[in-house]
Design an enzyme around this catalytic site. Structure first.
Site, PDB file in Angstrom:
ATOM      1  N   CYS A 130      -4.371  55.889  80.970  1.00 34.31           N
ATOM      2  CA  CYS A 130      -4.425  57.652  80.414  1.00 34.31           C
ATOM      3  C   CYS A 130      -5.994  57.727  80.266  1.00 34.31           C
ATOM      4  O   CYS A 130      -7.025  57.939  81.116  1.00 34.31           O
ATOM      5  CB  CYS A 130      -3.690  58.027  79.298  1.00 34.31           C
ATOM      6  N   GLU A 173       2.834  55.565  81.302  1.00 35.30           N
ATOM      7  CA  GLU A 173       2.258  55.051  80.029  1.00 35.30           C
ATOM      8  C   GLU A 173       3.391  55.211  78.855  1.00 35.30           C
ATOM      9  O   GLU A 173       4.180  56.107  79.111  1.00 35.30           O
ATOM     10  CB  GLU A 173       1.287  56.004  79.428  1.00 35.30           C
ATOM     11  N   LYS A 229      -5.706  49.461  75.700  1.00 36.27           N
ATOM     12  CA  LYS A 229      -6.503  50.937  75.857  1.00 36.27           C
ATOM     13  C   LYS A 229      -7.655  50.885  74.844  1.00 36.27           C
ATOM     14  O   LYS A 229      -7.369  50.829  73.818  1.00 36.27           O
ATOM     15  CB  LYS A 229      -5.379  52.128  75.552  1.00 36.27           C
TER      16      LYS A 229
END
Length: 282
Positions: A153, A43, A116
């Protein structure tokens, strides 16, 4: 293609963007030399994990897409003939930023991006200061190695997105992460294997290593690596990576297993979307 050789990276922050980019170029070259056909970086791969604090100076790490880093890795993907999942800090326009992963095909084509969706606002994960929630859905990209999805994540704590990726046809989903010890350790062991088994595809999950003390002082956390691949039954593919060493994790993924497992279980046949209400209510 039936068997795909896939790679994940886990590494430490060097202290500057250019050396991080150069380090990951070498990772891609080393992985390709070992036969890898797809690689996913960690990430926000070219910077520190700046969610530790709230500081507007880190907005300077954001780039447009296309931009200098995506263009650079498009050329590398074409040179090496490897698919690259490239997690970067995206500037959509001045003041509008996303935590994004670009999927680059082995011919260098930019196939598109995932942004995300789920943005934490927790101790030393102050991401709402840096990112807007994603708005590009849960795309699956038709690459030379198969159908690839991305979930980033904190997303992994939300099972709905994993299912969306499966319904959109994903065969391999990458989950680039920056995860610190504490509440997450047990979840790191459980969530991706459970998601792979529930949705019956491969997952590659990678996490940083090291402590970014020079950047954040006593606020720095120690990222614990432990990157891995899991198969559509939820089994680990090979060993889990170390907790503290830079590594390239390379594994062979047999995509025929997806059809075999789905025919055995038929989760996609037996799901009941007509009965699900609270899970999608605002």
């Amino acid at each position: 293609m039936t068997v795909v050789r896939a790679a994940l990276t886990q590494t430490t922050w060097t202290g500057d963007k250019e050396s991080m980019i150069a380090k990951h170029e070498k990772f891609a070259r080393d992985a390709a030399a070992q036969g890898a056909q797809v690689i996913c970086f960690q990430e926000l791969f070219y910077g520190p994990y700046f969610g530790i604090i709230e500081d507007a100076k880190y907005y300077e790490y954001a780039e447009s897409i296309p931009g200098p880093t995506t263009t650079r890795f498009q050329a590398l993907a074409k040179e090496l003939g490897i698919v690259i999942v490239l997690p970067i800090y995206e500037e959509a326009m001045p003041g509008v930023y996303y935590n994004t992963a670009v999927v680059i095909d082995s011919d260098g084509e930019n196939l598109g991006s995932y942004r995300k969706h789920h943005i934490p606002n927790l101790d030393r994960f102050w991401e709402k200061f840096y990112f807007r929630p994603g708005n590009l859905g849960y795309p699956v990209f038709n690459t030379q190695v198969g159908k690839v999805g991305v979930y980033i994540c904190y997303d992994r704590h939300f099972p709905e997105g994993w299912r969306e990726l499966g319904l959109n046809g994903a065969e391999i989903v990458f989950n680039p992460s920056a995860t610190k010890p504490g509440l997450s350790n047990r979840l790191w062991e459980l969530e991706q294997p459970a998601a792979a088994a529930a949705n019956q595809y491969y997952i590659g999950a990678n996490n940083r290593v090291g402590t970014e003390t020079e950047e954040f002082g006593d606020k720095a956390v120690t990222f614990y690596g432990s990157s891995y691949f899991v198969d559509p039954r939820g089994n680990f593919v090979g060993d889990i990576a170390s907790e503290d060493q830079t590594e390239i994790v390379i594994r062979d993924l047999d995509l025929d297993v997806i059809r075999e497992v789905r025919n055995n279980w038929q989760f996609y046949r037996d799901r009941r979307p007509d009965s699900y209400t609270a899970t999608v209510a605002p």
